[in-house]
Scaffold this motif. Structure first.
Motif, PDB file in Angstrom:
ATOM      1  N   LEU A  69       0.267   5.621  29.665  1.00  0.00           N
ATOM      2  CA  LEU A  69       0.118   4.248  29.172  1.00  0.00           C
ATOM      3  C   LEU A  69      -0.773   4.203  27.931  1.00  0.00           C
ATOM      4  O   LEU A  69      -0.488   3.478  26.974  1.00  0.00           O
ATOM      5  CB  LEU A  69      -0.465   3.354  30.268  1.00  0.00           C
ATOM      6  N   GLU A  70      -1.851   4.974  27.951  1.00  0.00           N
ATOM      7  CA  GLU A  70      -2.774   4.977  26.811  1.00  0.00           C
ATOM      8  C   GLU A  70      -2.135   5.585  25.566  1.00  0.00           C
ATOM      9  O   GLU A  70      -2.540   5.281  24.442  1.00  0.00           O
ATOM     10  CB  GLU A  70      -4.038   5.758  27.182  1.00  0.00           C
ATOM     11  N   GLY A  71      -1.116   6.430  25.766  1.00  0.00           N
ATOM     12  CA  GLY A  71      -0.464   7.069  24.632  1.00  0.00           C
ATOM     13  C   GLY A  71       0.733   6.321  24.083  1.00  0.00           C
ATOM     14  O   GLY A  71       1.338   6.747  23.093  1.00  0.00           O
ATOM     15  N   MET A  72       1.110   5.207  24.703  1.00  0.00           N
ATOM     16  CA  MET A  72       2.267   4.432  24.243  1.00  0.00           C
ATOM     17  C   MET A  72       1.978   3.778  22.892  1.00  0.00           C
ATOM     18  O   MET A  72       0.853   3.369  22.622  1.00  0.00           O
ATOM     19  CB  MET A  72       2.616   3.332  25.249  1.00  0.00           C
ATOM     20  N   ASP A  73       3.016   3.646  22.082  1.00  0.00           N
ATOM     21  CA  ASP A  73       2.832   2.909  20.833  1.00  0.00           C
ATOM     22  C   ASP A  73       2.688   1.414  21.137  1.00  0.00           C
ATOM     23  O   ASP A  73       3.015   0.953  22.231  1.00  0.00           O
ATOM     24  CB  ASP A  73       3.990   3.164  19.857  1.00  0.00           C
ATOM     25  N   THR A  74       2.186   0.679  20.169  1.00  0.00           N
ATOM     26  CA  THR A  74       1.831  -0.728  20.377  1.00  0.00           C
ATOM     27  C   THR A  74       3.001  -1.571  20.867  1.00  0.00           C
ATOM     28  O   THR A  74       2.872  -2.371  21.801  1.00  0.00           O
ATOM     29  CB  THR A  74       1.285  -1.333  19.069  1.00  0.00           C
ATOM     30  N   GLU A  75       4.171  -1.385  20.256  1.00  0.00           N
ATOM     31  CA  GLU A  75       5.336  -2.202  20.605  1.00  0.00           C
ATOM     32  C   GLU A  75       5.812  -1.915  22.026  1.00  0.00           C
ATOM     33  O   GLU A  75       6.095  -2.839  22.794  1.00  0.00           O
ATOM     34  CB  GLU A  75       6.468  -1.926  19.612  1.00  0.00           C
ATOM     35  N   LYS A  76       5.884  -0.637  22.383  1.00  0.00           N
ATOM     36  CA  LYS A  76       6.346  -0.277  23.726  1.00  0.00           C
ATOM     37  C   LYS A  76       5.347  -0.739  24.779  1.00  0.00           C
ATOM     38  O   LYS A  76       5.730  -1.248  25.838  1.00  0.00           O
ATOM     39  CB  LYS A  76       6.562   1.237  23.830  1.00  0.00           C
ATOM     40  N   TYR A  77       4.045  -0.602  24.482  1.00  0.00           N
ATOM     41  CA  TYR A  77       3.049  -1.035  25.461  1.00  0.00           C
ATOM     42  C   TYR A  77       3.076  -2.552  25.640  1.00  0.00           C
ATOM     43  O   TYR A  77       2.860  -3.060  26.743  1.00  0.00           O
ATOM     44  CB  TYR A  77       1.644  -0.586  25.067  1.00  0.00           C
ATOM     45  N   ALA A  78       3.368  -3.268  24.575  1.00  0.00           N
ATOM     46  CA  ALA A  78       3.474  -4.727  24.679  1.00  0.00           C
ATOM     47  C   ALA A  78       4.586  -5.109  25.653  1.00  0.00           C
ATOM     48  O   ALA A  78       4.443  -6.044  26.452  1.00  0.00           O
ATOM     49  CB  ALA A  78       3.729  -5.337  23.306  1.00  0.00           C
ATOM     50  N   LYS A  79       5.711  -4.382  25.602  1.00  0.00           N
ATOM     51  CA  LYS A  79       6.808  -4.628  26.535  1.00  0.00           C
ATOM     52  C   LYS A  79       6.365  -4.325  27.959  1.00  0.00           C
ATOM     53  O   LYS A  79       6.671  -5.068  28.901  1.00  0.00           O
ATOM     54  CB  LYS A  79       8.017  -3.757  26.174  1.00  0.00           C
ATOM     55  N   LEU A 112      11.635   2.547  30.764  1.00  0.00           N
ATOM     56  CA  LEU A 112      10.801   2.382  29.581  1.00  0.00           C
ATOM     57  C   LEU A 112      10.182   3.718  29.161  1.00  0.00           C
ATOM     58  O   LEU A 112      10.118   4.052  27.983  1.00  0.00           O
ATOM     59  CB  LEU A 112       9.683   1.369  29.859  1.00  0.00           C
ATOM     60  N   GLU A 113       9.758   4.499  30.152  1.00  0.00           N
ATOM     61  CA  GLU A 113       9.111   5.774  29.864  1.00  0.00           C
ATOM     62  C   GLU A 113       9.137   6.638  31.120  1.00  0.00           C
ATOM     63  O   GLU A 113       9.316   6.139  32.234  1.00  0.00           O
ATOM     64  CB  GLU A 113       7.658   5.515  29.429  1.00  0.00           C
ATOM     65  N   HIS A 114       8.971   7.941  30.969  1.00  0.00           N
ATOM     66  CA  HIS A 114       8.884   8.838  32.122  1.00  0.00           C
ATOM     67  C   HIS A 114       7.858   9.923  31.851  1.00  0.00           C
ATOM     68  O   HIS A 114       7.499  10.189  30.703  1.00  0.00           O
ATOM     69  CB  HIS A 114      10.245   9.464  32.445  1.00  0.00           C
ATOM     70  N   VAL A 115       7.389  10.544  32.929  1.00  0.00           N
ATOM     71  CA  VAL A 115       6.483  11.683  32.808  1.00  0.00           C
ATOM     72  C   VAL A 115       6.918  12.731  33.826  1.00  0.00           C
ATOM     73  O   VAL A 115       7.101  12.432  35.010  1.00  0.00           O
ATOM     74  CB  VAL A 115       5.006  11.270  33.010  1.00  0.00           C
ATOM     75  N   HIS A 116       7.151  13.952  33.351  1.00  0.00           N
ATOM     76  CA  HIS A 116       7.614  15.072  34.177  1.00  0.00           C
ATOM     77  C   HIS A 116       6.449  16.050  34.297  1.00  0.00           C
ATOM     78  O   HIS A 116       5.979  16.593  33.304  1.00  0.00           O
ATOM     79  CB  HIS A 116       8.825  15.736  33.511  1.00  0.00           C
ATOM     80  N   ILE A 117       5.998  16.255  35.525  1.00  0.00           N
ATOM     81  CA  ILE A 117       4.758  17.001  35.744  1.00  0.00           C
ATOM     82  C   ILE A 117       5.013  18.207  36.641  1.00  0.00           C
ATOM     83  O   ILE A 117       5.699  18.097  37.668  1.00  0.00           O
ATOM     84  CB  ILE A 117       3.692  16.101  36.414  1.00  0.00           C
ATOM     85  N   ARG A 118       4.446  19.348  36.272  1.00  0.00           N
ATOM     86  CA  ARG A 118       4.444  20.524  37.145  1.00  0.00           C
ATOM     87  C   ARG A 118       2.997  20.994  37.277  1.00  0.00           C
ATOM     88  O   ARG A 118       2.398  21.453  36.310  1.00  0.00           O
ATOM     89  CB  ARG A 118       5.317  21.638  36.595  1.00  0.00           C
ATOM     90  N   PHE A 119       2.449  20.847  38.477  1.00  0.00           N
ATOM     91  CA  PHE A 119       1.071  21.273  38.726  1.00  0.00           C
ATOM     92  C   PHE A 119       1.083  22.681  39.301  1.00  0.00           C
ATOM     93  O   PHE A 119       1.818  22.962  40.261  1.00  0.00           O
ATOM     94  CB  PHE A 119       0.389  20.334  39.722  1.00  0.00           C
ATOM     95  N   GLU A 120       0.254  23.541  38.730  1.00  0.00           N
ATOM     96  CA  GLU A 120       0.155  24.916  39.207  1.00  0.00           C
ATOM     97  C   GLU A 120      -1.309  25.250  39.431  1.00  0.00           C
ATOM     98  O   GLU A 120      -2.189  24.778  38.724  1.00  0.00           O
ATOM     99  CB  GLU A 120       0.780  25.882  38.195  1.00  0.00           C
ATOM    100  N   GLY A 121      -1.560  26.099  40.412  1.00  0.00           N
ATOM    101  CA  GLY A 121      -2.933  26.472  40.740  1.00  0.00           C
ATOM    102  C   GLY A 121      -3.029  26.813  42.200  1.00  0.00           C
ATOM    103  O   GLY A 121      -2.143  27.455  42.776  1.00  0.00           O
TER     104      GLY A 121
END
Length: 653
Positions: free
Chosen positions: A382-392, A283-292
């Protein structure tokens, strides 16, 4: 210890699995190659991990490979690795039986789908991947050798209900699985064909961390000195020759280490399918690179649907943990809370100890830091999903997300904002609590809610009659966990939760003079129903219905009581308050009968009827259905007789 050739019988459930695999239709028969490659990769992961603390286990063979050997002439294909291998005992335990819980769940899932084809994700998710070999093979031969073992073990079966195990010889550690392929039907792929194999590997195993190699034959030009030429310098005879060379079929890209701009949507999708055994698009993915101060990479996926094995106790968590691309574990529960247990993905933390244990993981400061950041990024997603995708998303994972309300105090408010409910004014759609609050009437300081098994029943609950009359919206809560959510949250956006079926709603008042006229009648009902109710009073909830049952503010709701009984928990049945609609003509007539003759035997029937009707209205069951039926029948007969006697003009009863 020497082992002679032994013949064993598959257990009954395993035979059922094999029968299904052999005789069912498959939309993706090439799944067998993906599963065998995945098993080989796991075997290499295990020995590579062990070698971090025991380098001698490799015995000089540290160049890891998964080799595919097709043989068109003999109609076989072999998948070979130099991983951990197995002892004779491990072969008996792992190959001869299949995990019984997985087998049972697999059979239940196949039955539940009620289709002629077996979905490919069932094979991967329920741990029966090795047996997918029988989709394309009529005989499977496995030869395996553990590190340092003197001899190897050979396992063989035609899928007929039996298998043989014997001692054999093998050069080097690892496992080879040889499939004696069935003849392909017209239009079916030939799995000894180089390009068929290349296509399957590219589609399903391109992201495996180890080289998947195969010897290929190519025509190469001869060197100039090797070519015979005539007097005019023209070539005589062959100018090329066939040469076999080893080629790597997969890219081995650690996708999570690459820049997001370098990774295509197709690559993200294929990697998800590789790690999750799910053939659906994520449904969705998030690719994260943490630096510090500390650096780590993460690639997380939200599936498009709940995995079929999600409710299994033995199900593995979806997070794979790596350290500098060295696999550590594929069941890292410590990196995400339970309410995100459906998330799939990879976390690579270079600063982790390669020999870290689960006990250390729970206490490790870096792990806690990673967990905190992953949870934050998932909330952002999740908070950034559009209404239709979040409903799914919420339709699939809402009940699981709700687990976070009572278990994660720190993120409780963020989870509450993600909740969705149907209301009496939402026309079947799910809305947020924030939407509800935005529509509240001026001066309204409560979020009214009601809990029960389904929205249709709740919409028609008598408890809502006065609320509807006043135009007050009510949240319909139908998940069992919702009962605990309102108890834990108590308020949302400064507005307190108030149950529509408990206590005085404070939205209507009862005429005191009229109420006192019913004191004697209510005292009679209370005595008559003393085994069932703790009080009888004039209702502030009802407008059209005769009666309903309500509780004190902090009483257990009837829905929660039914849930606890269904789960085997002992609960003392709570007596509640019987509320009577004193404006209803039937109630007025029963009271008139009581005032005329308080000993009339019909009054006991009417009292029971008022209680039973209240029970039925909230979805409960009457204790004596036969008595209820007789009483209703008698009332109907009297009403019809009275109407006939009055010449059809009707009479109130």
């Amino acid at each position: 210890m020497e082992h002679k050739k032994e013949t064993h019988q598959f257990k009954a459930e395993v035979q059922k699995v094999l029968k299904l695999i052999i005789n069912s239709l498959y939309s993706h028969p090439e799944i067998f190659l993906r599963e065998l490659i995945s098993n080989a990769s796991d075997a290499i992961d295990k020995i590579r991990f062990k070698s971090q603390t025991d380098p001698d286990i490799l015995a000089g063979d540290g160049e890891f490979k998964i080799r595919i050997i097709p043989d068109r002439k003999n109609r076989t294909i072999t998948i070979e690795d130099n991983g951990i291998g197995m002892t004779h005992e491990e072969v008996v335990e792992n190959i001869g039986t299949i995990a019984q819980s997985g087998t049972k769940a697999f059979l239940e899932a196949v039955e539940a789908m009620k289709k002629d084809t077996i979905a490919p994700e069932l094979i991967g998710q329920f741990g029966v991947g090795f047996y997918s070999s029988f989709i394309v093979a009529d005989k499977v031969t496995l030869v395996t050798k553990a590190p340092g073992a003197r001899t190897a073990t050979k396992w063989e079966s035609t899928g007929d209900g039996t298998y043989t195990i014997e001692e054999t010889k093998k050069k080097g550690r690892g496992t080879s699985v040889t499939l004696h392929l069935k003849e392909p039907s017209e239009g079916e792929p030939d799995y000894t064909d180089e390009w068929t194999i290349r296509g399957v590997v590219k589609r399903h195993s391109d992201f495996v961390s180890y080289p998947i190699v195969m010897d290929v034959e190519r025509q190469e030009p001869l060197a100039e000195a090797e070519i015979l030429k005539d007097a005019d310098g023209k070539p005589i005879g062959e100018t090329t020759r066939k040469v076999k060379r080893e080629e790597t079929l997969n890219s081995m890209k650690a996708i999570w280490t690459r820049n997001k701009s370098e990774v295509t949507d197709e690559e993200y999708s294929e990697f998800y399918k590789h790690i999750s055994h799910d053939w659906s698009e994520p449904l969705e993915h998030v690719h994260i690179r943490f630096e510090g101060t500390t650096e780590y990479n993460a690639l997380l996926y939200i599936p498009s649907r709940l995995p079929l094995d999600f409710t299994m106790r033995e199900r593995r968590h979806g997070i794979h943990l790596y350290c500098k691309r060295v696999f550590i574990m594929d069941d890292c529960r410590e990196l995400l809370p339970e309410y995100f247990s459906f998330v799939q993905g990879v976390v690579d933390a270079p600063d982790l100890n390669l020999n870290i244990s689960r006990e250390i993981l729970q206490q490790d400061g870096l792990v806690r830091n990673i967990r905190k950041n992953l949870v934050k990024r998932l909330f952002d997603l999740l908070e950034g999903m559009d209404t239709e995708k979040y409903a799914k998303f919420f339709a699939e994972f809402g009940p699981i997300l709700k687990i976070g309300i009572p278990t994660d105090h720190e993120n409780r408010d963020r989870i509450a904002k993600l909740l969705r409910y149907q209301t009496t004014a939402s026309e079947g759609k799910l809305v947020s609590l924030a939407d509800y609050v935005s529509r509240m009437q001026e001066g309204q300081d409560a979020i009214y809610y009601i809990t029960g098994e389904n929205a249709a029943t709740l919409l028609n609950s008598p408890h809502l009659e006065r609320l509807k009359e006043k135009g007050l919206e009510v949240v319909l809560m139908t998940d069992p966990i919702d009962e605990f959510i309102v108890q834990v949250l108590r308020v949302f956006d400064t507005k307190k939760f108030v149950s529509a079926e408990k206590g005085d709603l404070g939205i209507t008042t009862v005429d005191e003079k009229k109420r006192h006229e019913f004191d004697g009648f209510f005292a009679f009902l209370k005595e008559e129903l003393k085994d069932h109710v703790k009080d009888v009073k004039a209702s502030t909830h009802l407008k059209d219905s005769l009666s309903c049952l309500s509780g004190e503010t902090y009483d257990m709701s009837p829905y929660l009581e039914r849930i606890m009984k269904a789960t085997g928990q002992k609960t003392e049945p709570a007596k509640r308050i019987l509320e009577i609609n004193i404006d209803h003509p039937a109630v007025a007539n029963i009271r008139f009968l009581f005032e005329k003759n308080g000993k009339d035997p019909l009054l006991a029937d009417y009292a029971g009827l008022l209680y039973d009707l209240a029970l039925i209205a909230e979805g409960g069951k009457v204790e004596d259905p036969a008595r209820f039926s007789r009483t209703v029948g008698a009332v109907m007969a009297e009403a019809i007789t009275a109407e006939e006697l009055m010449g059809g003009d009707g009479i109130e009863v």
